[in-house]
Design an enzyme around this catalytic site. Sequence first.
Site, PDB file in Angstrom:
ATOM      1  N   GLU A   1      -8.132  10.781   2.821  1.00 50.94           N
ATOM      2  CA  GLU A   1      -8.400   9.818   3.883  1.00 50.94           C
ATOM      3  C   GLU A   1      -8.669  10.566   5.177  1.00 50.94           C
ATOM      4  O   GLU A   1      -7.977  11.534   5.512  1.00 50.94           O
ATOM      5  CB  GLU A   1      -7.217   8.864   4.075  1.00 50.94           C
ATOM      6  CG  GLU A   1      -7.451   7.828   5.164  1.00 50.94           C
ATOM      7  CD  GLU A   1      -6.409   6.714   5.190  1.00 50.94           C
ATOM      8  OE1 GLU A   1      -6.523   5.822   6.041  1.00 50.94           O
ATOM      9  OE2 GLU A   1      -5.488   6.739   4.344  1.00 50.94           O
TER      10      GLU A   1
ATOM     11  N   GLU B   1       0.867  -1.174   0.000  1.00 51.31           N
ATOM     12  CA  GLU B   1       0.000   0.000   0.000  1.00 51.31           C
ATOM     13  C   GLU B   1       0.908   1.230   0.000  1.00 51.31           C
ATOM     14  O   GLU B   1       1.814   1.320   0.831  1.00 51.31           O
ATOM     15  CB  GLU B   1      -0.882  -0.017   1.243  1.00 51.31           C
ATOM     16  CG  GLU B   1      -1.885   1.125   1.334  1.00 51.31           C
ATOM     17  CD  GLU B   1      -2.703   1.047   2.623  1.00 51.31           C
ATOM     18  OE1 GLU B   1      -3.888   1.407   2.590  1.00 51.31           O
ATOM     19  OE2 GLU B   1      -2.150   0.636   3.676  1.00 51.31           O
TER      20      GLU B   1
END
Length: 380
Positions: free
Chosen positions: A214, A124
Amino acid sequence: MGVYKMKGDRLLKVLLAVLMCLVIGNPFYAQAAITLTSNATGTYDGYYYELWKDYGNATMTIDTGGRFSCQWSNVNDVLFRTGKKLNTPWNQLGTVRITYSAIYNPNGNSYLCIYGWSTNPLVEFYIVESWGTWRPPGATSLGTVTIDGGTYDIYRTTRVNQPSIVGTATFYQYWSVRTSKRTSGTVTVTDHFRAWAAKGLNLGTIDQITLCVEGYQNSGYANMTQHTFTIGSSSGSTPIPTPTPTPTPAPTSTSIPAFTTTRVECENMSLSGPYASRITNPVNGIALYANGDRATTNINFAASGNYTFKLRGCGNNNNLASVDLLIDGRKVGSFYYQGTYPWEAPIQNVYVSAGSHRVEIVVSADNGTWDVYADYLLIQ
């Protein structure tokens, strides 16, 4: 009456035709924005989109050209993103650039970033352009790189048994984090991939690259007013090196004469486990990241007796880290580290009989909050 009705029908048809021409010819009507309030993925106007949250309130409105707006509250973790789904090795992509402009108003911990995933290995990755109250990722920088006129710190962290694009898994996170915030500009994504690879942080096949917001345990609002994603030819630019796997040698065999000190370099030991790797910074040795990572060597002890083992190493932060010492598969003690300054952690009075024995250093108590860097093993 019949003539009037015929003229009325013709007039209605003409008006409908004119209206259809206006709708079709005006791009404003070509594709209306869509709004999401629950987890969803899809493709809109040529851009991949995704809203993911574990719980809380989140709204994402997706417009043309990869633009989107979002707001969130009472969430634990939420990601809003648009970009491209890919299935290409990172060193065959060409030059990927994202030009963006954003209105970004987080209330707490949040990232405005380029975000994506790699497979084989599963990674990620984040290129963080701005953030809320906390600058991620809370680890020790592996160094800096200047890209697109800005300076970024590079990090690697580990997630253990966490959600991923392949389900619950343990995987690395790669990070480039700007030293100063911005909310508009161009990010040459491929240059970050190169910078990571230069530090041994190699990606595999790129699954997705997105412009992302996010939010974590907070609330906020953002509006991506521009999002231009381009993939250009790599010709004329610096070639991207193809990652070369580090060969793992067979377990070495070292002889220890009686009453002497023997030093075994960790990088010369045989490595195994999910993430164990050789490094040159902060020590010239190895990195052990997760449970099962280990380094093994065979040592011939000339005499029976009590020995002291010292493993020079350090952690990647101030959390208490530990590495077990095994002899012939039996745990005889643990080395402990707290902080990023290397030192020789000891295990004393270990009885070893004369002859050849398998010596291993193994991570078994990792909880996802620390890594260990090991330089050499002393046996006295």
